[in-house]
Design a protein around this motif. Structure first.
Motif, PDB file in Angstrom:
ATOM      1  N   GLN A   1       0.813  -1.216   0.000  1.00 29.45           N
ATOM      2  CA  GLN A   1       0.000   0.000   0.000  1.00 29.45           C
ATOM      3  C   GLN A   1       0.847   1.266   0.000  1.00 29.45           C
ATOM      4  O   GLN A   1       0.316   2.388  -0.031  1.00 29.45           O
ATOM      5  CB  GLN A   1      -0.973   0.022   1.192  1.00 29.45           C
ATOM      6  CG  GLN A   1      -1.816  -1.241   1.339  1.00 29.45           C
ATOM      7  CD  GLN A   1      -2.408  -1.740   0.043  1.00 29.45           C
ATOM      8  OE1 GLN A   1      -2.846  -0.956  -0.783  1.00 29.45           O
ATOM      9  NE2 GLN A   1      -2.388  -3.055  -0.147  1.00 29.45           N
TER      10      GLN A   1
ATOM     11  N   GLY B   1       0.829  -8.437  -3.364  1.00 29.63           N
ATOM     12  CA  GLY B   1       0.248  -7.624  -2.294  1.00 29.63           C
ATOM     13  C   GLY B   1      -0.519  -6.406  -2.782  1.00 29.63           C
ATOM     14  O   GLY B   1      -1.263  -5.784  -2.027  1.00 29.63           O
ATOM     15  N   VAL B   2      -0.359  -6.069  -4.060  1.00 29.86           N
ATOM     16  CA  VAL B   2      -1.090  -4.907  -4.576  1.00 29.86           C
ATOM     17  C   VAL B   2      -2.587  -5.165  -4.667  1.00 29.86           C
ATOM     18  O   VAL B   2      -3.341  -4.247  -4.956  1.00 29.86           O
ATOM     19  CB  VAL B   2      -0.606  -4.507  -5.985  1.00 29.86           C
ATOM     20  CG1 VAL B   2       0.855  -4.146  -5.954  1.00 29.86           C
ATOM     21  CG2 VAL B   2      -0.872  -5.596  -6.993  1.00 29.86           C
ATOM     22  N   SER B   3      -3.019  -6.357  -4.437  1.00 32.26           N
ATOM     23  CA  SER B   3      -4.362  -6.889  -4.705  1.00 32.26           C
ATOM     24  C   SER B   3      -4.549  -7.117  -6.192  1.00 32.26           C
ATOM     25  O   SER B   3      -3.802  -7.932  -6.751  1.00 32.26           O
ATOM     26  CB  SER B   3      -5.516  -6.123  -4.069  1.00 32.26           C
ATOM     27  OG  SER B   3      -5.426  -4.752  -4.123  1.00 32.26           O
TER      28      SER B   3
ATOM     29  N   GLY C   1      -3.953  -7.745   0.361  1.00 32.60           N
ATOM     30  CA  GLY C   1      -3.878  -6.448  -0.306  1.00 32.60           C
ATOM     31  C   GLY C   1      -5.245  -5.795  -0.429  1.00 32.60           C
ATOM     32  O   GLY C   1      -5.360  -4.567  -0.353  1.00 32.60           O
ATOM     33  N   VAL C   2      -6.283  -6.601  -0.611  1.00 33.07           N
ATOM     34  CA  VAL C   2      -7.643  -6.042  -0.661  1.00 33.07           C
ATOM     35  C   VAL C   2      -7.977  -5.394   0.673  1.00 33.07           C
ATOM     36  O   VAL C   2      -8.453  -4.256   0.734  1.00 33.07           O
ATOM     37  CB  VAL C   2      -8.665  -7.144  -1.003  1.00 33.07           C
ATOM     38  CG1 VAL C   2     -10.067  -6.601  -0.935  1.00 33.07           C
ATOM     39  CG2 VAL C   2      -8.379  -7.751  -2.355  1.00 33.07           C
TER      40      VAL C   2
HETATM   41 NA    NA Z   1      -4.613  -3.265  -2.591  1.00 28.74          NA
END
Ligand code: NA
Ligand code: NA
Ligand code: NA
Lengths: 455, 121, 455, 121, 455, 121
Positions: A178, A404-406, A439-440
């Motif tokens: 994030q 991890g960025v989603s 990530g979400v």
């Molecule tokens: Na994310």
């Protein structure tokens, strides 16, 4: 590489679009100007003099028809945007890039850029920004942030958090990525956006379409007052929902193009070969506890995340409780499908050329690309840092940090793909799902924090 | 110096830096809390189960979730995957109807429901 | 008995909650007071003096975060209500008590009691009572009574009225059990509630969640004016939708706990052993005529029942017509599921501690329990009365009278269960379905009558 | 006397008693009307059918709904129940697809539809 | 012929209804008068003198109940309309005439004509025209034209345009049949309707329910101002949505009754025996291009058709893209079903006797029947004209021209049926589908043009 | 003359006649444009394909859509129809469950998905 051209193509189109459509206003932004371009008076057949004959009337009828037709009202901007819409649909069908998003959005872009006659005192209820039009009613769910939580309900009902429960440590990767949000926030501020606008732009780095729409509908909605002009008039925040949503969804679709180079750049071959211990089995009780505890912890920390995370965990409880199967089924099928159609269509249609083709949009697209890259790097680097404290078979393959960025589940698939290229027997997907869903959660928490600091 | 110049000419100020830094930290706080709790949860659950079993005079259970190793899971999931994959290749030729509405008539379903439900009463 | 503890538990929790959360106001009601507790001014990072250094700013950021977090804003009431929500979910998953209702409601209770910062001049659009929040939009369907008729549409499309058509005599049991409604109405009046409020409270005795919500959204909605104060200000009816809905659904879930003792108390063993003649087959024509005639008869008698009964019979016609299968399917699947999720979630969330934990709620819960008991007794006793006029194999097993309260299909299952305990070969379920569905009609008619008398 | 006291100190008055009593009676009215109509309906239906058949010169039908006794229905429903129950135990292993979308293409379905529909025209 | 009686029956019922219900006002229209008939003061139990005894109170309660009941408030109009509703349901179930439309509409007619007590200062929120009633909320989607585009989305997702793509020439038949629209427009003007009203009435000739509702909600909605009275008051357009919608759906259901005689009258036996070349196979690419090109071409020509045609082609793209199967599935199942239920129910309920039984409705029904006949003739004759320019196996069987009216897929089935009667081996259905779906496009374009000329 | 009388006594005037006539013509314009484009499309598509294949040094494809004659299609669709019709008669006795939720768990489905997806990357 074919994909790189894709990315370049998107940029070039938008850049060109900006110049061709509004050559005189590139330096400034037009978002606060009146969207009505044609202010010529409404052609009115009734005003024709009664003395005229049928022949001239037929001519008048034809003239009126042509004046109302799309051919007469089309601007370069409209045509460019229609091209962009067709390009989105092409990407979705040909390369299968997030088709469930890109087909509705692409069609929506065409929808929103069919040229029609606009005048100050005439509302034919066609365009998405015309009160009373069907699109305007459906757009309500975007403007008020109602659709994103319903999407999250469905996502919750279709997400299996097992991988995360079995290796809770991987949750940190979902937080690390994030960094893209907060750096983009600063970047947008540096480029002169107001704090609320910058917060909404930053969330593109969360790589989560519904979260981006939700936050921008709260922060950059064209309604909030952010200051007072010299003459005492209020200054309104810009309405950036359209560009932010389109940027978020575009880059989510382009994750297979954006992420791999960065992942390879930041990792050694040895790191990319790391095999991770398979996750343990997770009991039903743990799966039921996860949404309950997850909801309490995250929303106590960030109550503004409640609409998103509450719905996400509610959907997941419907799925995992085992006693509400039919509700979970409906949430992840009819309900999410209906909302996806409405959301995609109206977000697409909100790109009506005269509102969308602004320097702001261009800057937002640039910042969005950067934030995806930063987020990817953040996840990978944090995984490498964690490895400093882990040993033996506990070590993490840093590639999964990129998940991890989603951008669920695409970025997890990218991890799998990059991993397989190094070692065709090393399946990372299972492991990448953990930071992916984390990530979400992470970007929804970040959205809540931005809300509480900026609202 | 360029960075300072940006800070001067832009909307970045100390407050926004605070927001960015503390925001990022709070995201970490949230996910670290979850990590911490779910690191503990399986131990608490098996602890609880063992206590109950001991109180009931039974032997403690072999610790759930440790009996099945990851390797075994991987093997199972791969087998399952292959199985499902095979089925997939065939299924497009199959035509069936949706579950007949067994759940709605008192004539059949409710008896059915009773059998399953009343063991619990 | 385990179940008895359950019931006791619910009561104790609420009682305690009331005392702990608002120790000083137990004697009075707080529902008309401002819901905003924190009226301290909004913490504003921008107001910090420019001379301060980064370190003190970081401290300020932290302080602001904490001030907005749930930990800082939590009251005893919030925590108790979250406990109640978790308890509902526990009951649903562990004991399978009406999980399709209790899971969404339980999650909704948690949703509505995540503590957040409230101030007079700040609307962060989180809570269900804050205009513009997502929950507030979804709550609209409860407030305006739109969800209950849609639920009834789905119920109609999944209900088989065959048992009732084949033994129309059993319809009377569904009428008899509505005595609970009218006695509770008088009870609520006796305890000082206004007539409209009393009517809404009474409907809890109908043992029918959607009907209860529909009636209370019309009668006890906080909007109707019921009088004028000494100073000329209008007096508004109380908003009791939340407590009434929660009470109705709670007791519907607890039917297996509440009914059996009463049923056994009022019947002899010999009566409980009565075997009833199996119902005859019902022709398709009769099944088609039933919703049509049923609608005309009941709504001519009580036009105010139209929104509920019209939808119920409409759904049933979709099912029985044989030519609208796909509409019936959608009504009883996606549509009812979507509405159930929204209804459960928002009814649960409407229990925000500062609005819900009042003496009124406590009294309503007490009256609700009583009304369920009275209704059960009413049905059983009326069955015994009917037996005085019936002979031989026409006699009714008085246990099925208890199913007249509705609470479909749980109370019919309870009848089956109690019957099987006396004679494991005597299946009463088929017979109990008749008064069970008649009870739905009966309470909807009763709701219509209360509306026409009280509105 | 307590009851009178309640009446005095509360909002109960004659009007509310009237509402309660007449309300209860009206509920009965509604359901008794339905009872009365559906008690009559099967007779009316079979009467109608018989008349039509007689007018058409056919023998009256054996009265529907009386030929099949309740006992038989119970037996059938139990058999059906057991059958469905058995199936249930197996079905969780079965994977199928939803009905293929036969209804939408004129190339196949519409011909199909015609065959079924035009007998009626 | 049994079917002819059906048609006659419908007319007679409405004619009778008009006379019986409002004998004095047949000459004029009542649509602008107050819909409230009972203006007696509201019966109020509270106003009873306190001195009265319980016995007289019970009488008062009974009287109030009766005064509110349907029996007391029923007029001849209500009963006639309920009869019409039952008749619609009968037609749907017995003869399978468009049951998915006629069952909801029929039930809606009953719904809207359950008599209830109306008074000026009382809103019990029962009727569809009473603000705040459930029906009123659901009617919103009709009034604002939101339902029709959603129906078109579903229709697009279930329509296979292959037949049209393979023989694009047949598209012209779909244009030719729209002559019914424009002649009816002139006919309505000739009978004294205002231009906007006439346009809405004309669209009945399009034989397309959603299009008719959409156009009348824009043109004849009771809200638009069409002039100024002598005293300066604005003159409002009439609200004709109800009669137009009912007429359109009725005649769509009666297509098998209306079309065959006209088709036989205008064709020779030799023409009816013409065999057409089977269509060629169509590639996936063509199927994907069709909705994209179709949308751009038709909406550039007639931007006002965007809400309808945009949704139609959007739905079709979801179907043909091959990558959005789940969205197409939901569009053509849950979504269209839900909207169909709401639309049918509220359109039916909008026929509340005091609003519906007017001379206008009668005239609209007459014009509607004519326009269906004209449209059928237009299609058939144009096919014969085309044959003058075609030779050999290119020749068109003129029967399929009748399918150009749309009324998908019923009029195509009628063609098949009439064709089979001449030659039981000559299947015309496949060919008739082309003008059939072209007719949908044609009438939506016509609706757009009427909008741009008349708004 | 009657028509003139109607024109006088009614709301019909020259303007409305213009609307009717030009409206009808515009509908034709729209559908003729579509006709014209889709008459051309198959030729353009096969042209494009041929060009690409020639550029790639391959033989031009046999023209798609002309290889399969209408007669063959009709035969196939009839056969398909009969096949589906037969199945239909049997299917009402079949009970199955909806597709098991293979799509949602990373444990099985995602591996599955990967296999299908990454060939494309
Ligand atoms: Na994310
Ligand atoms: Na009841
Ligand atoms: Na048409």
């Amino acid at each position: 590489m074919k994909r790189a051209i894709t990315l370049l193509g998107v940029f070039l189109i938008i850049l060109l679009a900006r110049w061709i459509a509004f050559p005189n206003s590139v330096s400034g932004t037009t978002s606060h100007e009146s969207p009505v371009q044609n202010t010529t008076e409404i052609p009115d057949i009734e005003s024709v003099d009664n003395g005229e004959n049928a022949f001239s009337l037929a001519g008048e009828g034809l003239r009126k028809f042509i004046r109302y037709s799309g051919f007469r009202n089309a601007s370069a901007g409209h045509l460019i945007m229609i091209g962009v819409g067709l390009f989105f649909i092409f990407l979705a069908i040909k390369y299968d890039y997030e088709p469930l998003l890109l087909v509705p959005i692409g069609m929506g872009i065409i929808f929103g850029n069919i040229p029609f006659f606009q005048a100050d005192n005439l509302n034919m209820q066609i365009g998405i920004y015309q009160e009373g039009s069907v699109l305007n009613y459906l757009y309500f769910g975007v403007l008020k942030g109602v659709y994103p939580p319903l999407i999250f309900l469905g996502i919750g009902a279709m997400t299996d958090f097992s991988s995360l429960i079995s290796k809770p440590r991987l949750m940190l990767l979902g937080a690390a990525a994030q960094v893209g949000i907060f750096l983009t926030f600063l970047g947008a501020l540096a480029l002169g956006f107001h704090a609320q606008e910058a917060g909404a732009i930053g969330i593109i780095g969360g790589a989560d379409g519904p979260t981006a729409i939700f936050l921008s509908s709260r922060l950059a909605n064209g309604v909030n007052i952010i200051g007072t002009a010299a003459n005492g008039d209020p200054i309104y925040v810009k309405n950036l929902i359209g560009p932010i949503a389109i940027a978020a969804y575009s880059y989510m679709a382009l994750v297979p193009v954006i992420q791999p180079p960065i992942m390879r750049l930041l990792t050694t071959r040895k790191e990319r070969l790391i095999r991770m211990k398979p996750p343990r089995a997770v009991s039903r009780l743990e799966k039921i506890l996860f949404p309950l505890i997850g909801m309490l912890v995250t929303t106590f920390i960030s109550p503004n995340s409640l609409p998103l995370l509450g719905m996400l965990f509610f959907g997941n409880l419907l799925k995992e409780s085992g006693v509400t199967k039919r509700l979970a089924d409906t949430s992840r099928n009819s309900l999410i499908d209906i909302v996806t159609i409405m959301l995609g269509l109206t977000v697409g249609a909100s790109t009506q050329a005269d509102r969308f083709l602004t320097t702001d949009s261009l800057v937002i697209f640039g910042l969005g690309a950067l934030s995806f890259m930063v987020a990817t790097a953040g996840g990978v680097i944090f995984a490498k840092v964690m490895n400093l404290f882990l040993k033996g078979d506990e070590k993490i393959n840093p590639l999964i940090g990129a998940a991890g960025v989603s951008a669920v589940p695409d970025s997890a698939r990218v991890v799998q793909s990059v991993g397989l290229k190094e070692d065709p027997t090393n399946h990372l997907l299972m492991h990448a799902m953990a930071p992916n869903v984390a990530g979400v959660i992470g970007s929804a928490v970040a959205a809540g924090i931005l809300l509480s600091f900026l609202l | 110096m360029t960075p300072n110049l940006i800070l001067l000419s832009s909307n970045i100020n100390l407050e926004s830096l605070v927001i960015a830094v503390s925001g990022y930290l709070i995201v970490f706080t949230a996910l670290i809390s979850l990590f911490w709790i779910f690191n503990l949860t399986p131990k608490l659950i098996s602890l609880g189960k063992t206590k109950i079993r001991i109180r009931q005079g039974k032997h403690p259970l072999p610790q759930e979730g440790k009996g099945i190793s990851g390797e075994e899971i991987a093997a199972i999931s791969m087998a399952l995957h292959l199985y499902l994959d095979e089925i997939h290749d065939e299924e497009s030729g199959v035509i069936t109807i949706k579950q007949i509405s067994r759940a709605y008539s008192p004539w059949s379903s409710k008896i059915y429901a009773v059998r399953n439900q009343f063991n619990r009463l």
